[in-house]
Design an enzyme around this catalytic site. Structure first.
Site, short mmCIF file in Angstrom:
data_model
loop_
_atom_site.label_atom_id
_atom_site.label_comp_id
_atom_site.label_asym_id
_atom_site.label_seq_id
_atom_site.Cartn_x
_atom_site.Cartn_y
_atom_site.Cartn_z
N GLU A 107 0.80 -1.23 0.06
CA GLU A 107 0.10 0.05 -0.02
C GLU A 107 0.80 1.11 -0.03
O GLU A 107 1.77 1.22 0.57
CB GLU A 107 -0.95 -0.14 1.33
CG GLU A 107 -2.42 -0.12 0.88
CD GLU A 107 -3.08 1.14 0.28
OE1 GLU A 107 -2.33 1.53 -0.66
OE2 GLU A 107 -4.07 1.05 0.30
N ASP A 108 0.57 2.32 -0.57
CA ASP A 108 1.06 3.62 -0.72
C ASP A 108 1.06 4.20 0.69
O ASP A 108 1.96 4.84 1.46
CB ASP A 108 0.65 4.36 -1.78
CG ASP A 108 -0.90 4.53 -2.06
OD1 ASP A 108 -1.74 4.12 -1.05
OD2 ASP A 108 -1.40 5.22 -2.94
N ASP A 111 -4.30 6.18 5.75
CA ASP A 111 -4.85 7.51 6.29
C ASP A 111 -6.01 7.23 7.46
O ASP A 111 -5.69 6.89 8.39
CB ASP A 111 -5.43 8.49 5.27
CG ASP A 111 -6.21 9.88 5.80
OD1 ASP A 111 -5.89 9.85 6.98
OD2 ASP A 111 -6.40 10.70 5.21
N PHE A 160 -2.35 16.36 3.61
CA PHE A 160 -2.44 15.63 2.30
C PHE A 160 -1.01 15.77 1.53
O PHE A 160 -0.52 16.85 1.44
CB PHE A 160 -3.55 16.27 1.44
CG PHE A 160 -3.98 15.44 0.49
CD1 PHE A 160 -4.76 14.27 0.58
CD2 PHE A 160 -3.52 15.37 -0.85
CE1 PHE A 160 -5.20 13.40 -0.13
CE2 PHE A 160 -3.86 14.56 -1.85
CZ PHE A 160 -4.76 13.50 -1.68
N VAL A 161 -0.36 14.77 1.02
CA VAL A 161 0.58 14.75 0.42
C VAL A 161 0.50 13.91 -1.01
O VAL A 161 -0.24 13.18 -1.32
CB VAL A 161 2.10 13.79 1.18
CG1 VAL A 161 2.23 14.62 2.42
CG2 VAL A 161 1.26 12.37 1.37
N ASP A 167 -1.31 10.85 -5.90
CA ASP A 167 -1.75 11.90 -6.85
C ASP A 167 -2.98 12.81 -6.13
O ASP A 167 -3.36 12.35 -5.08
CB ASP A 167 -2.48 11.06 -8.04
CG ASP A 167 -4.05 10.65 -7.56
OD1 ASP A 167 -3.95 9.88 -6.34
OD2 ASP A 167 -4.96 10.53 -8.26
N ARG A 173 2.01 12.01 -9.56
CA ARG A 173 2.40 10.74 -9.36
C ARG A 173 3.93 10.48 -9.68
O ARG A 173 4.62 9.78 -8.88
CB ARG A 173 1.64 9.45 -10.08
CG ARG A 173 0.32 9.39 -9.64
CD ARG A 173 -0.41 8.36 -10.12
NE ARG A 173 -1.87 8.33 -10.15
CZ ARG A 173 -2.47 7.79 -9.18
NH1 ARG A 173 -2.06 7.44 -8.09
NH2 ARG A 173 -3.85 7.81 -9.50
P1 IMP Z 1 -8.10 5.63 4.03
O1 IMP Z 1 -9.05 4.80 3.65
O2 IMP Z 1 -8.40 6.90 4.49
O3 IMP Z 1 -6.82 4.73 4.89
O4 IMP Z 1 -7.10 6.35 2.45
C1 IMP Z 1 -6.55 5.60 1.97
C2 IMP Z 1 -6.38 5.86 0.40
O5 IMP Z 1 -6.63 7.14 0.14
C3 IMP Z 1 -5.17 5.57 0.13
O6 IMP Z 1 -4.73 4.21 -0.32
C4 IMP Z 1 -4.55 6.71 -1.18
O7 IMP Z 1 -5.16 6.24 -2.42
C5 IMP Z 1 -5.62 7.97 -0.54
N1 IMP Z 1 -4.88 8.78 0.13
C6 IMP Z 1 -5.01 8.92 1.57
N2 IMP Z 1 -4.42 9.94 1.96
C7 IMP Z 1 -3.83 10.67 0.98
C8 IMP Z 1 -2.53 11.56 0.57
O8 IMP Z 1 -2.18 12.32 1.48
N3 IMP Z 1 -2.24 11.84 -0.82
C9 IMP Z 1 -2.75 11.16 -1.75
N4 IMP Z 1 -3.91 9.87 -1.56
C10 IMP Z 1 -4.14 9.74 -0.14
MG MG Z 2 -4.08 3.61 -2.22
#
Ligand code: IMP
Ligand code: MG
Length: 184
Positions: A107-108, A111, A160-161, A167, A173
């Site tokens: 995973e990238d 959050d 946010f990054v 992206d 990206r």
């Molecule tokens: P979560 O479900 O809130 O954990 O969000 C996860 C997904 O949201 C990640 O896999 C990313 O695709 C996107 N995401 C969350 N934070 C960021 C960020 O700071 N920059 C870009 N994409 C983000």
């Molecule tokens: Mg993702």
């Protein structure tokens, strides 16, 4: 097309570097060494969550000295441009059967953890021998939904990054560093 200036240099939406490219590469080498040690004698299956993790996957793949196999999933999570709602739709499912496999989800960024939680539930029912997560970035803060993360690259502030696969509306990206996005 050539020259020393980049359109990113003058982009007012791009803020400071949060994780520099050299730090990314050093950390990925460490993660690769840990995975190589932990899965010695196995052929783990790396599951890349598209699109954001594609650059991380390509670097960590080459930092692991094992006969790794790869598969890809694409999910789309509903929400605004910079916040997920936790409602996730699988846009592309895996091709490879997970039964009995040692699966590592690549995973990238995590959050809220909602996206990953959803994915892990979806993968766990397919009877893998093991199921772990390797996340490059994790945002700071108390997370009610945070799943167990076996491998983590960096914990970063809750902002946010973009860059290194991440992206905003498909842009940024290919930035080599992870940078703060100021446009949100
Ligand atoms: P979560 O479900 O809130 O954990 O969000 C996860 C997904 O949201 C990640 O896999 C990313 O695709 C996107 N995401 C969350 N934070 C960021 C960020 O700071 N920059 C870009 N994409 C983000
Ligand atoms: Mg993702």
């Amino acid at each position: 097309m050539s020259g020393t200036t980049s359109p990113f240099d003058e982009d007012p939406d791009l803020g400071e570097v949060v994780v520099a490219r050299d730090d990314l590469h050093a950390k990925i080498a460490e993660l690769g060494t840990a995975i190589t040690r932990d899965y010695a004698g196995e052929a783990p299956l790396f599951v890349c969550v598209l699109k954001g993790a594609f650059i991380f996957l390509s670097d960590i793949a080459r930092a692991v000295d094992l006969p790794v196999e790869f598969d890809f999933m694409a999910v789309s999570s509903y929400g605004t441009a910079t916040k997920t709602s936790g409602i996730v739709r699988i846009v592309k499912d895996l091709d490879i059967d997970l039964t009995g496999r040692h699966v590592v989800v690549i995973e990238d960024i995590v959050d809220s953890g909602l996206t990953l939680n959803y994915l892990l539930k979806h993968l766990a029912v397919r009877q893998p021998a093991s199921l772990e997560v390797c996340a490059l970035l994790v945002k700071e803060g108390e997370r009610r939904h945070m799943p167990d993360l076996r491998y983590v690259g960096f914990t970063i502030p809750d902002e946010f990054v973009v860059g290194y696969g991440l992206d905003v509306a498909e842009r940024y990206r290919n930035l080599p560093d992870v940078r703060r996005y100021r446009g949100a």
